[in-house]
Motif scaffolding. Sequence first.
Motif, short mmCIF file in Angstrom:
data_model
loop_
_atom_site.label_atom_id
_atom_site.label_comp_id
_atom_site.label_asym_id
_atom_site.label_seq_id
_atom_site.Cartn_x
_atom_site.Cartn_y
_atom_site.Cartn_z
N LEU A 1 2.49 -3.71 4.02
CA LEU A 1 2.80 -4.85 3.15
C LEU A 1 1.91 -6.01 3.58
O LEU A 1 1.72 -6.24 4.77
CB LEU A 1 4.27 -5.25 3.28
CG LEU A 1 5.32 -4.31 2.71
CD1 LEU A 1 6.73 -4.79 3.05
CD2 LEU A 1 5.17 -4.17 1.20
N SER A 2 1.39 -6.72 2.60
CA SER A 2 0.53 -7.87 2.90
C SER A 2 1.37 -9.03 3.43
O SER A 2 2.60 -8.99 3.41
CB SER A 2 -0.20 -8.31 1.63
OG SER A 2 0.71 -8.91 0.72
N GLU A 3 0.68 -10.06 3.87
CA GLU A 3 1.37 -11.30 4.22
C GLU A 3 2.11 -11.81 2.98
O GLU A 3 1.70 -11.53 1.85
CB GLU A 3 0.35 -12.36 4.67
CG GLU A 3 -0.27 -12.07 6.03
CD GLU A 3 0.74 -12.14 7.15
OE1 GLU A 3 1.56 -13.07 7.20
OE2 GLU A 3 0.74 -11.21 7.99
N LYS B 1 0.88 -1.16 0.00
CA LYS B 1 0.00 0.00 0.00
C LYS B 1 0.92 1.22 0.00
O LYS B 1 1.78 1.35 0.87
CB LYS B 1 -0.90 0.00 1.23
CG LYS B 1 -1.89 1.15 1.24
CD LYS B 1 -2.83 1.03 2.42
CE LYS B 1 -3.82 2.18 2.42
NZ LYS B 1 -4.73 2.13 3.56
N ILE B 2 0.75 2.07 -1.00
CA ILE B 2 1.61 3.25 -1.14
C ILE B 2 0.74 4.49 -1.02
O ILE B 2 -0.28 4.62 -1.70
CB ILE B 2 2.36 3.23 -2.49
CG1 ILE B 2 3.24 1.98 -2.57
CG2 ILE B 2 3.18 4.50 -2.66
CD1 ILE B 2 3.94 1.79 -3.88
N GLU B 3 1.16 5.38 -0.14
CA GLU B 3 0.45 6.64 0.05
C GLU B 3 1.39 7.80 -0.24
O GLU B 3 2.62 7.66 -0.15
CB GLU B 3 -0.08 6.73 1.49
CG GLU B 3 -1.12 5.67 1.80
CD GLU B 3 -1.62 5.72 3.24
OE1 GLU B 3 -1.10 6.53 4.02
OE2 GLU B 3 -2.53 4.95 3.56
N ASN B 4 0.82 8.93 -0.59
CA ASN B 4 1.60 10.14 -0.90
C ASN B 4 2.68 9.87 -1.95
O ASN B 4 3.80 10.38 -1.85
CB ASN B 4 2.21 10.74 0.36
CG ASN B 4 1.17 11.10 1.39
OD1 ASN B 4 0.10 11.60 1.04
ND2 ASN B 4 1.48 10.86 2.65
N GLU B 5 2.37 9.01 -2.91
CA GLU B 5 3.19 8.68 -4.06
C GLU B 5 4.45 7.88 -3.77
O GLU B 5 5.01 7.28 -4.66
CB GLU B 5 3.54 9.93 -4.86
CG GLU B 5 2.32 10.61 -5.46
CD GLU B 5 2.70 11.80 -6.33
OE1 GLU B 5 3.86 11.90 -6.74
OE2 GLU B 5 1.79 12.60 -6.57
N SER B 6 4.94 7.85 -2.53
CA SER B 6 6.18 7.13 -2.28
C SER B 6 6.29 6.50 -0.89
O SER B 6 7.27 5.82 -0.61
CB SER B 6 7.38 8.06 -2.49
OG SER B 6 7.35 9.10 -1.55
N GLU B 7 5.30 6.71 -0.03
CA GLU B 7 5.37 6.15 1.32
C GLU B 7 4.72 4.77 1.35
O GLU B 7 3.53 4.63 1.08
CB GLU B 7 4.64 7.05 2.31
CG GLU B 7 5.31 8.38 2.54
CD GLU B 7 4.50 9.25 3.50
OE1 GLU B 7 3.83 8.71 4.39
OE2 GLU B 7 4.54 10.47 3.31
#
Length: 136
Positions: free
Chosen positions: A93-95, A83-89
């Motif tokens: 991470l899933s299992e 899951k990426i927020e603000n283009e780079s954060e």
Amino acid sequence: MAKDDEIQEITPGTPEFAKMVFKLNEAVTEENLTVLNYNGNELTQIDDGVYAQPAYVADDFNLFFVITQLIEQDWIIAFSKAKIENESEITDLSEPIPTGQALNMLGEVSPDDANNLLQYFNTLTDANRGEWRLLQ
């Protein structure tokens, strides 16, 4: 009829391939970390004995390599959806997802990128750095 010790070909994109994992022949160390880099990205230690790096990043689908000891003492290259927020954060991470299953998933989104990743694994195999294993 195949003998028990013969290697059976399992084709990417099939349900059987989804059960495949890629096992490294050696533990990940500072000395061999860079040989596992993919597509200009570097592995980063995100926890004790856990390394990650981007494998495929798009607006609607992301996969990251996750390398860790998952099965007994074996070092496995698996994948995780990110899951990426603000283009780079990277915020989540899933299992871990088995190597073959993740490549099948990517093949549905971007066959060319899935083929590039498969070639990466073939290069590691040819260099005797790892091998495909069927999950039992």
